[in-house]
Write a protein that holds these residues in place. Structure first.
Motif, mmCIF file in Angstrom:
data_model
loop_
_atom_site.group_PDB
_atom_site.id
_atom_site.type_symbol
_atom_site.label_atom_id
_atom_site.label_comp_id
_atom_site.label_asym_id
_atom_site.label_seq_id
_atom_site.Cartn_x
_atom_site.Cartn_y
_atom_site.Cartn_z
ATOM 1 N N UNK A 190 0.673 -1.185 -0.116
ATOM 2 C CA UNK A 190 -0.003 -0.161 0.092
ATOM 3 C C UNK A 190 0.782 1.394 -0.041
ATOM 4 N N UNK A 191 0.202 2.240 -0.570
ATOM 5 C CA UNK A 191 1.011 3.478 -0.687
ATOM 6 C C UNK A 191 0.558 4.390 0.708
ATOM 7 N N UNK A 192 1.189 4.782 1.363
ATOM 8 C CA UNK A 192 0.816 5.535 2.618
ATOM 9 C C UNK A 192 1.548 6.950 2.473
ATOM 10 N N UNK A 193 0.747 8.018 2.788
ATOM 11 C CA UNK A 193 0.968 9.462 2.525
ATOM 12 C C UNK A 193 0.227 10.357 3.516
ATOM 13 N N UNK A 194 0.880 11.376 3.846
ATOM 14 C CA UNK A 194 0.183 12.328 4.798
ATOM 15 C C UNK A 194 0.227 13.807 4.215
ATOM 16 N N UNK A 195 -1.070 14.318 4.147
ATOM 17 C CA UNK A 195 -1.159 15.714 3.855
ATOM 18 C C UNK A 195 -1.140 16.765 4.884
ATOM 19 N N UNK A 196 -0.297 17.638 4.794
ATOM 20 C CA UNK A 196 -0.506 18.673 6.034
ATOM 21 C C UNK A 196 -1.502 19.529 5.733
ATOM 22 N N UNK A 197 -2.678 19.566 6.651
ATOM 23 C CA UNK A 197 -3.928 20.192 6.648
ATOM 24 C C UNK A 197 -3.876 21.440 7.577
ATOM 25 N N UNK A 198 -2.713 21.906 8.165
ATOM 26 C CA UNK A 198 -2.987 22.657 9.397
ATOM 27 C C UNK A 198 -3.629 24.089 8.954
ATOM 28 N N UNK A 199 -3.196 24.506 7.768
ATOM 29 C CA UNK A 199 -3.788 25.774 7.166
ATOM 30 C C UNK A 199 -5.355 25.793 6.949
ATOM 31 N N UNK A 200 -5.612 24.572 6.532
ATOM 32 C CA UNK A 200 -7.017 24.254 6.059
ATOM 33 C C UNK A 200 -7.850 24.213 7.409
ATOM 34 N N UNK A 201 -7.288 23.487 8.304
ATOM 35 C CA UNK A 201 -8.021 23.467 9.578
ATOM 36 C C UNK A 201 -8.169 24.712 10.395
ATOM 37 N N UNK A 202 -7.226 25.576 10.466
ATOM 38 C CA UNK A 202 -7.096 26.802 10.939
ATOM 39 C C UNK A 202 -8.342 27.679 10.201
ATOM 40 N N UNK A 241 -10.842 26.723 8.647
ATOM 41 C CA UNK A 241 -12.216 26.019 9.106
ATOM 42 C C UNK A 241 -12.593 26.503 10.418
ATOM 43 N N UNK A 242 -11.729 26.440 11.320
ATOM 44 C CA UNK A 242 -11.752 27.277 12.685
ATOM 45 C C UNK A 242 -12.285 28.447 12.501
ATOM 46 N N UNK A 243 -11.593 29.293 11.849
ATOM 47 C CA UNK A 243 -11.956 30.841 11.618
ATOM 48 C C UNK A 243 -13.348 30.924 11.210
ATOM 49 N N UNK A 244 -13.617 30.281 10.116
ATOM 50 C CA UNK A 244 -14.867 30.234 9.483
ATOM 51 C C UNK A 244 -16.083 29.921 10.311
ATOM 52 N N UNK A 245 -15.739 28.920 11.062
ATOM 53 C CA UNK A 245 -16.766 28.343 12.010
ATOM 54 C C UNK A 245 -16.982 29.393 13.107
ATOM 55 N N UNK A 246 -15.976 29.985 13.737
ATOM 56 C CA UNK A 246 -16.178 30.569 14.646
ATOM 57 C C UNK A 246 -17.101 32.152 14.179
#
Ligand SMILES: Nc1ncnc2c1ncn2[C@@H]1O[C@H](COP(=O)(O)OP(=O)(O)O)[C@@H](O)[C@H]1O
Ligand SMILES: [Mg+2]
Length: 425
Positions: free
Chosen positions: A192-204, A206-211
């Motif tokens: 299997x191919x195993x990889x990780x995407x850095x989604x820190x900015x996206x999460x931030x 999202x958090x700002x939008x939600x707030x």
């Protein structure tokens, strides 16, 4: 003299022949030496082969095969592998090819930088990194010798991905002070191919939008609350004035206005209390509306029972206000006109979906019945006029009145469906 000349010639010829013969012998000797050398080499090689396969080899056969195509396929495969490896290597996020025993077959630079080791066991090498929680690190250190099939990382979905042969995603893995979305993509039932995407900015974001959305929701609720409070002030003022007015007709006008404003205020009350700011559960609304109407007309006739027989519809704000007005008018009419001199009776309201597109409202009473001269489509009085106008113009529907052991109004209109928006309270 002649004799001597002929001898000299013969001698000369003999020398010439000898020379030629010697040249020929030299050439042949060289040829033989070359053949000899070749034979010697072949014998040595043969001896070597025989020594290697002694006891087994009875014959050595030389087979010549055209392998041009195979060579081409091999070359293109090698190019393909190197192309893929270069691609994975160039990816800007940690990417690995791992087998089901968790041996890292390939890891790109970014993965190697955060602990991946080609040939190592995935979770052992990552055990040193921030990817693994302290608790998991402890476990890994204690079980360093265990190889293969053990994937201890609490977020690991590799087994699931390989068993079901489908991509599995862990939407949030925290490591190195960042947030990653981690993927396990089966390549075969073993790899299997195993990889990780850095989604820190996206999460931030999202958090700002939600707030910011939360702030707006709070504001909207606050507005509905204030509108409801202001309307209740108007309801109280109308109630006070209606009590003071001596003229019966004028008092009726005040009371009708009070009921209408009250019906609207109820919608705002329900909106600021509900999770969904875009539509109203009409069952709750109707129950409250009926309770208010019963309270308002109690003094007029407390023998009338107002019930909600059926209600299973959610309506948007505009349709809710319009239908709320119509119900208020027709139900209060029943209280006021259907049961004179305190007669007992019932008023029933049903609101339901006729089909996917339309809603039907039925209001019926078992009172004295509508006077025969009244034609609701050409009503002279304001109450019926407004109700018919609301149904036709605002709801785009139809209204039908029947005189059958009392009065029954059947109203049909198109359900303007609003997308439900459940928002945080
Ligand atoms: N449910 C009912 N049962 C009997 N008569 C009714 C009913 N609803 C309305 N009416 C009659 O229709 C008339 C017109 O009603 P409406 O337009 O609401 O005016 P208002 O209520 O101001 O009299 C009423 O005056 C009453 O005579
Ligand atoms: Mg009326």
């Amino acid at each position: 003299m002649v004799q001597n000349d002929s001898n000299a010639k013969k001698y000369q010829q003999l020398i010439e022949d000898k020379k030629n013969l010697e040249t020929l012998v030299n050439i042949k000797t060289k040829e033989l030496a070359d053949i000899n050398k070749k034979l010697k080499n072949e014998i040595t090689e043969r001896k070597l082969i025989e020594a290697k396969f002694r006891d087994r080899v009875t014959a050595v056969q030389l087979v010549l095969r055209d392998i041009t195509e195979r060579k081409q396929v091999e070359d293109s495969l090698a190019r393909e592998v190197s192309f893929r490896t270069t691609l994975i290597e160039a990816l800007p996020y940690p990417t690995m090819v791992i087998n089901k025993d968790r041996i890292v077959i390939f890891a790109n630079k970014v993965a190697r930088d955060v602990g991946a080791k080609i040939g190592g066991i995935c979770w052992h090498d990552f055990g040193r990194s921030d990817y693994i929680s302290e608790k998991d690190k402890e476990y890994i250190n204690q079980h360093k010798t265990i190889k293969g099939l053990c994937s201890h990382c609490t977020f690991c979905l590799a087994d699931k991905a390989l068993a079901e042969l489908k991509t599995c995603i862990a939407p949030e893995v925290k490591a190195f002070g960042r947030i990653f979305e981690t993927y396990w993509i089966p390549i075969s039932d073993n790899l299997y191919l195993h990889y990780a995407l850095d989604i820190t900015e996206k999460k931030q974001t999202e958090k700002q939008l939600l707030s910011s959305l939360n702030e707006k929701v709070i504001l909207l609720r606050e507005i509905h609350h204030r509108v409801k409070n202001n309307m209740q002030v108007i309801v109280s003022l109308l109630r006070i004035h209606s009590r003071r007015v001596k003229d019966v007709n004028l008092r009726k006008v005040f009371e009708e206005c009070r009921d209408r404003v009250n019906a609207m205020s109820l919608i705002h009350e329900l909106l600021y209390q509900s999770e969904d700011l875009s539509q109203i559960d009409f069952k709750i609304y109707l129950k409250k509306l009926c309770r208010n109407l019963c309270g308002a007309y109690e003094t007029l006739n407390k023998n009338v029972i107002l019930t909600v027989k059926q209600c299973s519809v959610k309506l948007g704000i505009d349709q809710s206000v319009a239908i709320g007005m119509v119900i208020t008018e027709l139900a209060s009419n029943a209280f006021k006109h259907a049961f004179p001199t305190g007669k007992k009776g019932t008023v029933e309201i049903s609101l339901f979906e006729l089909d996917e597109k339309s809603v039907q409202l039925v209001i019926r009473d078992d009172g004295k019945g509508m006077p025969p001269e009244i034609d609701i489509m050409n009503a002279q009085s304001l109450g019926l006029q407004l109700s018919v106008a609301t149904v036709i113009s605002e709801l785009g529907g139809s209204i039908k009145m029947e005189r059958n052991k009392g009065t029954q109004f059947t109203i049909c209109f198109k359900h303007r469906k609003v997308e439900s928006k459940f928002l945080p309270k």
